[in-house]
Design a protein around this motif. Sequence first.
Motif, PDB file in Angstrom:
ATOM      1  N   HIS A 206       0.632 -11.537  -7.062  1.00 42.65           N
ATOM      2  CA  HIS A 206       0.359 -11.077  -8.422  1.00 42.65           C
ATOM      3  C   HIS A 206       0.317  -9.549  -8.530  1.00 42.65           C
ATOM      4  O   HIS A 206      -0.100  -9.005  -9.564  1.00 42.65           O
ATOM      5  CB  HIS A 206      -0.959 -11.684  -8.924  1.00 42.65           C
ATOM      6  N   ASN A 207       0.721  -8.876  -7.456  1.00 44.55           N
ATOM      7  CA  ASN A 207       0.801  -7.407  -7.444  1.00 44.55           C
ATOM      8  C   ASN A 207      -0.517  -6.729  -7.818  1.00 44.55           C
ATOM      9  O   ASN A 207      -0.538  -5.687  -8.482  1.00 44.55           O
ATOM     10  CB  ASN A 207       1.915  -6.922  -8.382  1.00 44.55           C
ATOM     11  N   LEU A 208      -1.636  -7.360  -7.413  1.00 51.42           N
ATOM     12  CA  LEU A 208      -2.945  -6.763  -7.685  1.00 51.42           C
ATOM     13  C   LEU A 208      -3.189  -5.564  -6.777  1.00 51.42           C
ATOM     14  O   LEU A 208      -3.794  -4.576  -7.191  1.00 51.42           O
ATOM     15  CB  LEU A 208      -4.047  -7.812  -7.491  1.00 51.42           C
ATOM     16  N   LEU A 209      -2.741  -5.684  -5.531  1.00 54.50           N
ATOM     17  CA  LEU A 209      -2.841  -4.606  -4.555  1.00 54.50           C
ATOM     18  C   LEU A 209      -1.605  -4.661  -3.667  1.00 54.50           C
ATOM     19  O   LEU A 209      -0.950  -5.709  -3.568  1.00 54.50           O
ATOM     20  CB  LEU A 209      -4.102  -4.762  -3.683  1.00 54.50           C
ATOM     21  N   SER A 210      -1.308  -3.557  -3.024  1.00 55.51           N
ATOM     22  CA  SER A 210      -0.225  -3.583  -2.041  1.00 55.51           C
ATOM     23  C   SER A 210      -0.799  -4.014  -0.692  1.00 55.51           C
ATOM     24  O   SER A 210      -2.019  -4.131  -0.530  1.00 55.51           O
ATOM     25  CB  SER A 210       0.428  -2.202  -1.930  1.00 55.51           C
ATOM     26  N   ASP A 211       0.073  -4.276   0.269  1.00 52.29           N
ATOM     27  CA  ASP A 211      -0.346  -4.776   1.571  1.00 52.29           C
ATOM     28  C   ASP A 211      -0.936  -3.620   2.390  1.00 52.29           C
ATOM     29  O   ASP A 211      -0.314  -3.104   3.319  1.00 52.29           O
ATOM     30  CB  ASP A 211       0.861  -5.389   2.291  1.00 52.29           C
ATOM     31  N   ASN A 212      -2.171  -3.235   2.020  1.00 57.52           N
ATOM     32  CA  ASN A 212      -2.807  -2.111   2.693  1.00 57.52           C
ATOM     33  C   ASN A 212      -4.297  -2.394   2.875  1.00 57.52           C
ATOM     34  O   ASN A 212      -4.754  -3.524   2.672  1.00 57.52           O
ATOM     35  CB  ASN A 212      -2.586  -0.814   1.902  1.00 57.52           C
ATOM     36  N   LEU A 213      -5.064  -1.376   3.230  1.00 56.45           N
ATOM     37  CA  LEU A 213      -6.463  -1.565   3.593  1.00 56.45           C
ATOM     38  C   LEU A 213      -7.319  -2.217   2.500  1.00 56.45           C
ATOM     39  O   LEU A 213      -8.075  -3.134   2.802  1.00 56.45           O
ATOM     40  CB  LEU A 213      -7.054  -0.222   4.024  1.00 56.45           C
ATOM     41  N   PRO A 214      -7.252  -1.793   1.220  1.00 57.03           N
ATOM     42  CA  PRO A 214      -8.063  -2.473   0.195  1.00 57.03           C
ATOM     43  C   PRO A 214      -7.770  -3.964   0.086  1.00 57.03           C
ATOM     44  O   PRO A 214      -8.685  -4.781  -0.098  1.00 57.03           O
ATOM     45  CB  PRO A 214      -7.686  -1.730  -1.096  1.00 57.03           C
ATOM     46  N   CYS A 215      -6.500  -4.326   0.200  1.00 57.85           N
ATOM     47  CA  CYS A 215      -6.111  -5.738   0.165  1.00 57.85           C
ATOM     48  C   CYS A 215      -6.723  -6.492   1.334  1.00 57.85           C
ATOM     49  O   CYS A 215      -7.275  -7.597   1.178  1.00 57.85           O
ATOM     50  CB  CYS A 215      -4.587  -5.858   0.192  1.00 57.85           C
ATOM     51  N   HIS A 216      -6.649  -5.914   2.518  1.00 57.13           N
ATOM     52  CA  HIS A 216      -7.216  -6.552   3.707  1.00 57.13           C
ATOM     53  C   HIS A 216      -8.729  -6.672   3.579  1.00 57.13           C
ATOM     54  O   HIS A 216      -9.323  -7.682   3.988  1.00 57.13           O
ATOM     55  CB  HIS A 216      -6.862  -5.742   4.961  1.00 57.13           C
ATOM     56  N   PHE A 217      -9.375  -5.659   3.001  1.00 57.45           N
ATOM     57  CA  PHE A 217     -10.829  -5.663   2.832  1.00 57.45           C
ATOM     58  C   PHE A 217     -11.262  -6.807   1.912  1.00 57.45           C
ATOM     59  O   PHE A 217     -12.170  -7.581   2.244  1.00 57.45           O
ATOM     60  CB  PHE A 217     -11.279  -4.317   2.249  1.00 57.45           C
TER      61      PHE A 217
END
Length: 308
Positions: A206-217
């Motif tokens: 849903h493109n809420l976040l990119s595949d980076n640290l906030p997404c992983h968190f």
Amino acid sequence: MVGLKPSDVPPPLAVKMMSAGAAACIGDLITFPLDTAKVRLQIQGEKKVEAAKNIRYRGVFGTMATMVKTEGPRSLYNGLIAGLQRQVCFASIRIGLYDNVKNFYTGDKDHAGIVIRILAGCTTGAMAVSFAQPTDVVKVRFQAQMNLDGVARRYNGTMQAYKHIFMNEGLRGLWKGTLPNITRNALVNCTELVTYDLIKEAILKHNLLSDNLPCHFVSAFGAGFVTTVIASPVDVVKTRYMNSPPGQYKSAINCAWTMMTKEGPTAFYKGFVPSFLRLGSWNVVMFVSFEQIKRAMMATKQRMETHN
């Protein structure tokens, strides 16, 4: 897991296993006091030795404060060596092998359904416990033992603990609580990894976040909460049974029944807050570290191949 971008080369098994083991050790180093507090709260209510009968633990931070006051700051890290040994053996199998087992069940198809993911999580969780159980037994017993005057210590060192348990309880002692631990870790592993997988995929889809640290968190925190709710009852039984002296409980089922009849159903959620604080924070540290270590190792590997 959706570790690398689709355009990147999928990491080999060795990279995933080493990354998982290293990330899990980082998670343990940071969150171990919470785990120790959880164990103390879970065993509270059992028969106590005379010198410790007046010590009461109240809440996770109250438990940590009481331990520091009565036993010193080092008590928060009782069993750390066994804990790190456990993670090196345990996480590298249950997390590192997850993608490969999932692909095996799907026949290397791109999309795996939730049943396949759960099956893969249960499989690698059970495999890891079967291999790493002695490290878990020693870790729990160290965390449970009190460093108080007048209280005899069961173990004085990690290797001495392995030897003592083997000499006095045999191989069965080192693998004590394997069944509840397999049950607990199959639940934890499939819930943790599947929830992380699903939350992360939904965020990216849903493109809420990119595949980076906030997404992983966010994915890791959600996985930690769901896992704690589902696994806490089995975790408490596992801790009580592993820590018990020979003969106290006939089996893990008997341990659970004793808890239910003597302490009531709330006993199964003793230490829930430290369990969540520990598992939630551990998940965040572990998954974020896992993703970053895995990417760093792949980048290093690709650089070395380019130079060659």
